[in-house]
Design an enzyme around this catalytic site. Structure first.
Site, PDB file in Angstrom:
ATOM      1  N   LYS A 197       0.596  -0.752   0.140  1.00  0.00           N
ATOM      2  CA  LYS A 197      -0.289  -0.271   0.280  1.00  0.00           C
ATOM      3  C   LYS A 197       1.159   1.355  -0.152  1.00  0.00           C
ATOM      4  O   LYS A 197       2.229   1.551   0.253  1.00  0.00           O
ATOM      5  CB  LYS A 197      -0.755   0.100   1.090  1.00  0.00           C
ATOM      6  CG  LYS A 197       0.071   0.074   2.282  1.00  0.00           C
ATOM      7  CD  LYS A 197      -1.267  -0.491   3.351  1.00  0.00           C
ATOM      8  CE  LYS A 197      -0.527  -0.074   4.803  1.00  0.00           C
ATOM      9  NZ  LYS A 197      -1.305  -1.028   6.023  1.00  0.00           N
ATOM     10  N   ARG A 246     -10.441  -1.113  14.886  1.00  0.00           N
ATOM     11  CA  ARG A 246     -10.318   0.234  13.737  1.00  0.00           C
ATOM     12  C   ARG A 246     -11.413  -0.708  12.481  1.00  0.00           C
ATOM     13  O   ARG A 246     -12.556  -0.324  12.436  1.00  0.00           O
ATOM     14  CB  ARG A 246      -8.875   0.407  13.224  1.00  0.00           C
ATOM     15  CG  ARG A 246      -8.721   1.068  11.856  1.00  0.00           C
ATOM     16  CD  ARG A 246      -7.136   1.503  11.416  1.00  0.00           C
ATOM     17  NE  ARG A 246      -6.704  -0.378  11.162  1.00  0.00           N
ATOM     18  CZ  ARG A 246      -5.231  -0.361  10.328  1.00  0.00           C
ATOM     19  NH1 ARG A 246      -4.700   1.312  10.391  1.00  0.00           N
ATOM     20  NH2 ARG A 246      -4.652  -1.290   9.898  1.00  0.00           N
ATOM     21  N   TYR A 298      15.361  29.343  10.804  1.00  0.00           N
ATOM     22  CA  TYR A 298      14.003  30.159  11.484  1.00  0.00           C
ATOM     23  C   TYR A 298      14.034  30.356  13.106  1.00  0.00           C
ATOM     24  O   TYR A 298      14.443  29.752  13.440  1.00  0.00           O
ATOM     25  CB  TYR A 298      12.737  29.732  10.569  1.00  0.00           C
ATOM     26  CG  TYR A 298      12.349  29.821   9.326  1.00  0.00           C
ATOM     27  CD1 TYR A 298      12.113  31.108   8.847  1.00  0.00           C
ATOM     28  CD2 TYR A 298      12.417  29.491   8.168  1.00  0.00           C
ATOM     29  CE1 TYR A 298      11.411  31.381   7.850  1.00  0.00           C
ATOM     30  CE2 TYR A 298      12.214  29.433   6.966  1.00  0.00           C
ATOM     31  CZ  TYR A 298      12.021  30.894   7.134  1.00  0.00           C
ATOM     32  OH  TYR A 298      11.713  30.790   5.347  1.00  0.00           O
ATOM     33  N   MET A 342      10.951  24.471   4.626  1.00  0.00           N
ATOM     34  CA  MET A 342      10.176  23.779   4.044  1.00  0.00           C
ATOM     35  C   MET A 342      11.487  23.360   3.060  1.00  0.00           C
ATOM     36  O   MET A 342      11.328  22.011   2.455  1.00  0.00           O
ATOM     37  CB  MET A 342       9.506  25.468   2.834  1.00  0.00           C
ATOM     38  CG  MET A 342       8.386  23.954   2.094  1.00  0.00           C
ATOM     39  SD  MET A 342       7.691  25.339   1.431  1.00  0.00           S
ATOM     40  CE  MET A 342       6.468  25.923   2.275  1.00  0.00           C
TER      41      MET A 342
HETATM   42  C1  LIG Z   1      -1.017  -1.599   7.191  1.00  0.00           C
HETATM   43  C2  LIG Z   1      -0.844  -2.940   7.214  1.00  0.00           C
HETATM   44  C3  LIG Z   1       0.051  -4.222   7.197  1.00  0.00           C
HETATM   45  C4  LIG Z   1       1.813  -4.403   6.969  1.00  0.00           C
HETATM   46  O1  LIG Z   1       1.787  -4.061   8.553  1.00  0.00           O
HETATM   47  P1  LIG Z   1       3.548  -3.178   8.805  1.00  0.00           P
HETATM   48  O2  LIG Z   1       3.163  -2.846  10.533  1.00  0.00           O
HETATM   49  O3  LIG Z   1       3.926  -1.920   7.797  1.00  0.00           O
HETATM   50  O4  LIG Z   1       3.455  -4.752   9.013  1.00  0.00           O
HETATM   51  C5  LIG Z   1      -0.739  -6.111   7.348  1.00  0.00           C
HETATM   52  N1  LIG Z   1      -2.161  -5.085   7.332  1.00  0.00           N
HETATM   53  C6  LIG Z   1      -3.248  -4.032   8.146  1.00  0.00           C
HETATM   54  C7  LIG Z   1      -4.519  -4.404   8.019  1.00  0.00           C
HETATM   55  C8  LIG Z   1      -2.013  -3.098   7.414  1.00  0.00           C
HETATM   56  O5  LIG Z   1      -2.936  -2.192   7.364  1.00  0.00           O
END
Ligand SMILES: *Cc1c(COP(=O)(O)O)cnc(C)c1O
Length: 390
Positions: free
Chosen positions: A51, A149, A271, A324
């Site tokens: 992802k 979640r 800054y 930035m």
């Molecule tokens: C992002 C995610 C993973 C991968 O998790 P890592 O901690 O990056 O290995 C696996 N399962 C779900 C549901 C996730 O949201």
């Protein structure tokens, strides 16, 4: 070839015109995948979570390399990511963790995508679509074992599985749950989630199960089940908070020195004048800032230390606030022949772990990796050795 879009490497600026360069080592990702596979108990398949543009490393490039290595199953967050991946990998199994978006079942079906069904409305919609077409398409079901979640609570999951009208029309092919505290091995929630997942799925020994993200791989065989779905460890990140990281680095970011300047004692730097020179210093101003993903919180002040870069064997601390588009590094101890205009400084890579920078920015390496380098020149290749030779 995938279509050109914002993920494409060819739309990145030329190296000579960019403030920095981002090097991604696809062979290192493959090495990490093999290491993770070897950690798994016999019979557990190692999938890959890709992802967020494969945590910034390039969705299609990374997935293709992992596929060559033998990876067959991929998890993405969004259907748009899944469609993009499908163009590169026509035969892979692709799961969409964010579930089924309303009105998109036909799109998932046409691209042979498997939604991870997270709630009753999603299950109803997938079921209705499959019933209407008389096609029992595969989908995963997410059980919430304590993270609060996504996913069905165990009692609702039991009801849904017992309801033939809801789950009889499609093929539940995987049960998924996700650990909330996996990075803390002795957190009591890990065992609670494991027990809850086992109890909820006990009635269905023939349906594959998946609980482990990267941390779950390292929590031991009890957590492995049939498919592990690591993300961060593939990309060289640190899955468990304690201990050392067994993964090899995958990403290197280097930014060019725009200017080297001397600063007298008691001068304020950057800054807000947040940092005062306590001695005469030499600074390198480099072309990377928070717009490139170098989180502002990793800057330093008179009260707090900040992150650091790496230049030819020297650790070069970040001085003052991160702007930035640039930041200042302390190169007082670096020879003038090394710290000069145009030279590239490592800001993240084999000598500067994202997990170390993350401590200064009060975040995690995931946030660094996924936020890096929209403006950098991006290239694929080897990173080179750590400068201590390991
Ligand atoms: C992002 C995610 C993973 C991968 O998790 P890592 O901690 O990056 O290995 C696996 N399962 C779900 C549901 C996730 O949201």
């Amino acid at each position: 070839m995938p279509q050109q879009d914002s993920y494409s490497s060819s739309s990145r600026p030329l190296e000579a015109l960019a403030g920095g360069r981002l090097t991604i080592d696809l062979d290192a990702i493959a090495t990490n995948w093999r290491t993770l596979s070897e950690h798994l108990r016999d019979g557990t398949e190692c999938a890959a979570t890709v992802k967020a543009n494969a945590y910034g490393t390039g969705l299609c490039e990374t997935a293709e390399r992992l596929s060559q290595e033998g990876c067959r199953t991929f998890f993405v967050a969004l259907p748009q990511e899944a469609l993009h991946l499908r163009e590169t990998l026509p035969d892979a199994t692709i799961y969409v963790l964010d579930g089924l978006f309303p009105g998109t079942a036909a799109t998932y079906a046409a691209a042979n995508l498997r939604p991870v069904l997270n709630s009753v409305p999603e299950i109803e919609e997938w079921s209705a679509y499959c019933r209407a077409g008389n096609k029992p398409l595969a989908a995963a079901i997410h059980i919430d074992t304590g993270m609060n979640r996504l996913g069905l609570m165990p009692d609702m999951f039991a009801q849904v599985m017992a309801d033939d009208y809801l789950t009889g029309a499609f093929t539940p092919c995987l049960f998924v749950s996700h650990l909330a505290c996996g990075s803390t091995p002795d957190h009591p929630l890990n065992q609670i989630q494991l027990d809850t997942f086992r109890a909820a799925t006990a009635e269905f020994p023939e349906i594959p199960k998946s609980l482990a993200n990267s941390a779950g791989v390292f929590l031991g065989p009890d957590y492995h089940f049939d498919i592990a779905r690591p993300g961060i460890s593939l990309y060289g990140g640190k899955a468990l908070d304690p201990g050392t990281n067994p993964m090899v680095p995958v990403v290197k970011v280097e930014a060019r020195i725009l200017m080297v300047r001397d600063v007298a004692e008691n001068q304020k730097i950057g800054y807000g004048g947040a940092k005062t020179a306590t001695k005469p210093m030499r600074l390198a101003i480099v072309a990377a800032g928070y717009a490139d993903g170098f989180l502002r919180r990793a800057g330093s002040s008179d009260k707090n230390p900040g992150g650091f870069g790496w230049l030819d064997g020297h650790r070069v601390p970040i001085v003052g606030r991160i702007s930035m588009d640039m930041m200042a590094l302390d190169v007082t101890d670096v020879p003038e022949t090394v710290a000069r205009h145009g030279v590239f400084v490592e800001l993240l890579g084999p000598n500067v772990a994202a997990s170390d920078l993350a401590i200064y920015a009060e975040t995690i390496d995931y946030e660094y990796l996924t936020g890096l380098g929209r403006r950098f020149h991006r290239r694929y290749g080897t990173l080179g050795l750590r400068q201590d030779g390991t």
